[in-house]
Design a protein around this motif. Sequence first.
Motif, mmCIF file in Angstrom:
data_model
loop_
_atom_site.group_PDB
_atom_site.id
_atom_site.type_symbol
_atom_site.label_atom_id
_atom_site.label_comp_id
_atom_site.label_asym_id
_atom_site.label_seq_id
_atom_site.Cartn_x
_atom_site.Cartn_y
_atom_site.Cartn_z
ATOM 1 N N MET A 9 0.904 -1.169 -0.120
ATOM 2 C CA MET A 9 -0.017 -0.073 -0.076
ATOM 3 C C MET A 9 0.824 1.200 0.001
ATOM 4 N N ALA A 13 -2.276 10.019 -1.209
ATOM 5 C CA ALA A 13 -3.326 10.945 -1.076
ATOM 6 C C ALA A 13 -3.426 11.931 -0.120
ATOM 7 N N ASN A 57 -3.223 5.176 -3.196
ATOM 8 C CA ASN A 57 -4.393 5.841 -3.031
ATOM 9 C C ASN A 57 -4.315 7.178 -3.419
ATOM 10 N N HIS A 59 -6.097 11.443 -3.940
ATOM 11 C CA HIS A 59 -7.279 12.119 -3.692
ATOM 12 C C HIS A 59 -6.948 13.533 -4.317
ATOM 13 N N SER A 78 -6.747 3.212 -5.535
ATOM 14 C CA SER A 78 -7.599 3.187 -4.813
ATOM 15 C C SER A 78 -8.066 4.773 -4.635
ATOM 16 N N ASP A 79 -9.437 5.056 -5.085
ATOM 17 C CA ASP A 79 -9.831 6.528 -5.473
ATOM 18 C C ASP A 79 -10.465 7.048 -4.141
ATOM 19 N N GLU A 80 -9.763 7.920 -3.511
ATOM 20 C CA GLU A 80 -10.361 8.676 -2.301
ATOM 21 C C GLU A 80 -10.857 10.162 -2.520
ATOM 22 N N GLY A 90 -7.750 4.853 4.706
ATOM 23 C CA GLY A 90 -7.139 4.360 3.246
ATOM 24 C C GLY A 90 -6.987 3.215 2.889
ATOM 25 N N ALA A 94 -8.699 0.040 0.517
ATOM 26 C CA ALA A 94 -7.759 -0.509 -0.440
ATOM 27 C C ALA A 94 -7.437 -2.200 -0.195
#
Length: 235
Positions: A9, A13, A57, A59, A78-80, A90, A94
Amino acid sequence: MPRTPEAVMLFAAGLGTRMGALTADRPKPMIEVAGRPLIDHALDQVDAIAAKRIVVNLHYRPEAIRRHLADRANIAFSDESGSILETGGGLRAALPLLGPGPVFTLNSDAVWTGSPALAQLAAHWDPDRMDALLLLLPAPHATGFRGNGDFFLDTNGRIARASGASGYAYLGAQILSPTRISAISDTVFSLNRLWDIAIAEGRAYGLVHQGGWCDVGRPEGIAEAEALLARTADV
């Protein structure tokens, strides 16, 4: 299930507000240090372990990171964009992309020298004893770190929260079991919550990084990081 994590990970973001005008037109991971975006310095650490799955991730200004990494087939996003979830939230968002079992997590706002960070963690990871293994440096040796330290480290390698006296700085790299994440009901939360659970159960450990590290969370960190890299290149 493999004992060594196969997924990473990569946290990218953050808003980067401490970088001031430097993040007016780009996300912090795209700020350059020594001619390369910060996210590429982070991916150097990831590539050293040949991870099967990498999740980034996103943002703030996510399109810039998506374009930059478009040629990396092993990266998922991973869309935040709707709401920033902090590190713990987060990670939980994910998990379907990361797959089961423990994961490496890595911040994308630092540069490293010495032995590859994630490879060091992999070599010392013991899931029978550990739910968390954090990479650390003594606070005075962590370039750009402000404060006395995040953790104490005992003779058995277990960590405890530092309070007052000089301790160890957390470097933004770890192996973490997300098993206990279900005990946290909040959507937005920090990984500190998982560390506190692991510390209370005696399953949180630290490992001292064999090399240098520099935080690039403020504009002055760019010059500090470039000086660190230059010193290493001259050796």
